[in-house]
Write a protein that holds these residues in place. Structure first.
Motif, PDB file in Angstrom:
ATOM      1  N   CYS A   1       0.834  -1.198   0.000  1.00 22.49           N
ATOM      2  CA  CYS A   1       0.000   0.000   0.000  1.00 22.49           C
ATOM      3  C   CYS A   1       0.869   1.249   0.000  1.00 22.49           C
ATOM      4  O   CYS A   1       2.069   1.195   0.266  1.00 22.49           O
TER       5      CYS A   1
ATOM      6  N   LYS B   1       4.104   3.593  -8.220  1.00 24.41           N
ATOM      7  CA  LYS B   1       4.154   2.782  -7.003  1.00 24.41           C
ATOM      8  C   LYS B   1       3.386   1.470  -7.173  1.00 24.41           C
ATOM      9  O   LYS B   1       3.791   0.432  -6.643  1.00 24.41           O
ATOM     10  N   ILE B   2       2.307   1.521  -7.936  1.00 25.98           N
ATOM     11  CA  ILE B   2       1.572   0.285  -8.226  1.00 25.98           C
ATOM     12  C   ILE B   2       2.424  -0.630  -9.105  1.00 25.98           C
ATOM     13  O   ILE B   2       2.469  -1.846  -8.891  1.00 25.98           O
ATOM     14  N   ARG B   3       3.108  -0.042 -10.087  1.00 25.44           N
ATOM     15  CA  ARG B   3       3.993  -0.849 -10.934  1.00 25.44           C
ATOM     16  C   ARG B   3       5.089  -1.506 -10.098  1.00 25.44           C
ATOM     17  O   ARG B   3       5.446  -2.666 -10.312  1.00 25.44           O
TER      18      ARG B   3
ATOM     19  N   THR C   1       3.667  -4.451  -8.362  1.00 25.53           N
ATOM     20  CA  THR C   1       3.457  -5.553  -9.304  1.00 25.53           C
ATOM     21  C   THR C   1       4.762  -6.286  -9.575  1.00 25.53           C
ATOM     22  O   THR C   1       4.796  -7.524  -9.628  1.00 25.53           O
TER      23      THR C   1
ATOM     24  N   VAL D   1      -3.179  -4.269  -3.739  1.00 26.25           N
ATOM     25  CA  VAL D   1      -2.567  -2.969  -3.467  1.00 26.25           C
ATOM     26  C   VAL D   1      -3.633  -1.983  -3.011  1.00 26.25           C
ATOM     27  O   VAL D   1      -4.707  -1.893  -3.609  1.00 26.25           O
TER      28      VAL D   1
ATOM     29  N   VAL E   1      -4.476   2.025  -2.280  1.00 25.24           N
ATOM     30  CA  VAL E   1      -4.046   3.398  -2.576  1.00 25.24           C
ATOM     31  C   VAL E   1      -5.029   4.364  -1.933  1.00 25.24           C
ATOM     32  O   VAL E   1      -6.189   4.015  -1.693  1.00 25.24           O
TER      33      VAL E   1
ATOM     34  N   VAL F   1      -5.208   6.027 -10.702  1.00 25.43           N
ATOM     35  CA  VAL F   1      -4.964   4.602 -10.909  1.00 25.43           C
ATOM     36  C   VAL F   1      -5.194   4.224 -12.370  1.00 25.43           C
ATOM     37  O   VAL F   1      -4.598   3.286 -12.895  1.00 25.43           O
TER      38      VAL F   1
ATOM     39  N   ILE G   1      -2.353   3.410 -14.869  1.00 23.22           N
ATOM     40  CA  ILE G   1      -1.824   2.059 -15.075  1.00 23.22           C
ATOM     41  C   ILE G   1      -2.315   1.508 -16.409  1.00 23.22           C
ATOM     42  O   ILE G   1      -1.569   0.920 -17.186  1.00 23.22           O
TER      43      ILE G   1
ATOM     44  N   ILE H   1      -6.468  -3.734  -7.152  1.00 24.14           N
ATOM     45  CA  ILE H   1      -6.206  -2.429  -6.553  1.00 24.14           C
ATOM     46  C   ILE H   1      -7.457  -1.911  -5.866  1.00 24.14           C
ATOM     47  O   ILE H   1      -8.541  -1.903  -6.456  1.00 24.14           O
TER      48      ILE H   1
ATOM     49  N   SER I   1      -9.648  -1.964  -9.637  1.00 21.36           N
ATOM     50  CA  SER I   1      -9.344  -2.798 -10.804  1.00 21.36           C
ATOM     51  C   SER I   1     -10.626  -3.228 -11.505  1.00 21.36           C
ATOM     52  O   SER I   1     -10.718  -3.200 -12.740  1.00 21.36           O
TER      53      SER I   1
END
Length: 290
Positions: free
Chosen positions: A39, A58-60, A63, A70, A72, A80, A83, A97, A161
């Motif tokens: 997170c 940060k999500i990448r 991953t 994740v 956020v 988001v 992405i 996410i 997501s």
């Protein structure tokens, strides 16, 4: 040191307040944290998860570390979608996410011992993702798949997501980066070039070392990939940054060093002025601040 901000505001620097709070809670309560969870986000004394910068990057990163869930900040929900713009819709199949408005929501998705509602939601989305991988991305347009995504969102409306996949299926997904995401991608990819430019301008000395040329070349490749993807209002900033990178990669050739440095300074000044004008725009600042 653990620092709590008194109000929700952009964070410049480490943004691990929520992660720290979850770890501290785990230490005192004995509750375990899901090893596949990651997170980002600051946190206030009353438990509100606050917005951060560079959420897509940060999500990448999560991953790449094989994280499956994740969290956020709720304030970063719009970002988001970056992405999807940067990596394609397939990236949404690899990770679930969620937005988090407060510590309670963060705890619900981070805990190793999840509630039945969270478990069912995770399993339902995994089933959809597996089906799409097996049968192809085109089936996301099918009514049955969209119905499953709607069911996921009924259980947990903060499942980003699922929402993005549903938006994609209905041709409602954004095709360009958010304002914050646009700034982040341009600035981060060009940071090495910006540093080299500042040094040359300060010293009034041309530097065409292999390291500088390589840095400019790498930046050019990454920045060219952003063409048509950044927020339209940042197109001029991207074009100016590309021009700067090309100038440094090409070098002065037969040009007099003083003339080259003059041209470099002029290009750099234009880039800085363009960025400042954008950052001074109240509308853009409001979008970035959320």
């Amino acid at each position: 040191d653990i620092v709590f901000e008194d109000k929700d505001q952009p964070v410049d620097g480490p943004s691990a307040g929520t992660a720290m709070a979850l770890m501290l809670d785990s230490l005192f309560s004995g509750g375990e944290i899901d090893e596949s969870f990651a997170c980002t986000g600051g946190i206030t004394p009353n438990g509100k998860v606050t917005k951060i910068g560079g959420v897509a990057a940060k999500i990448r990163g999560a991953t790449h570390r094989k994280c499956k869930i994740v969290g956020v900040p709720e304030g970063n929900s719009n970002g988001v979608a970056d992405i999807l713009v940067l990596g394609g819709v397939e990236k949404l199949l690899d990770i679930q996410i969620f937005s988090m408005k407060d510590f309670k929501e963060a705890q619900a998705i981070s805990s190793a011992e999840k509630s039945s509602e969270v478990k069912e939601t995770l399993e339902a989305f995994d089933l959809v993702a597996t089906t799409i991988r097996d049968k192809g991305m085109e089936i996301v347009k099918m009514d049955a798949v969209q119905k499953k995504l709607e069911e996921v969102l009924e259980k947990m409306p903060n499942h980003l997501s699922a929402q993005l996949l549903l938006d994609y299926a209905r041709d409602k997904a954004p095709e360009r980066l958010s304002v914050g995401g646009s700034f982040h991608e341009i600035d981060s990819n060009a940071s090495g070039v910006f540093s080299a430019t500042q040094m040359m301008a300060f010293r009034d000395k041309y530097d065409h070392s292999d390291a500088v040329v390589e840095t400019a070349g790498e930046a050019l490749k990454e920045l060219k990939a952003l063409d048509g993807k950044v927020d339209k209002r940042l197109d001029e900033y991207l074009e100016g940054t590309l021009k700067l990178c090309k100038l440094i990669e090409k070098g002065r050739g037969d040009e007099d060093e003083d003339d080259f440095i003059k041209d470099l300074k002029s290009t750099w000044k234009t880039v800085q002025q363009t960025r400042k004008k954008l950052m001074d725009d109240p509308e853009l600042r409001e979008e970035i601040m959320g």
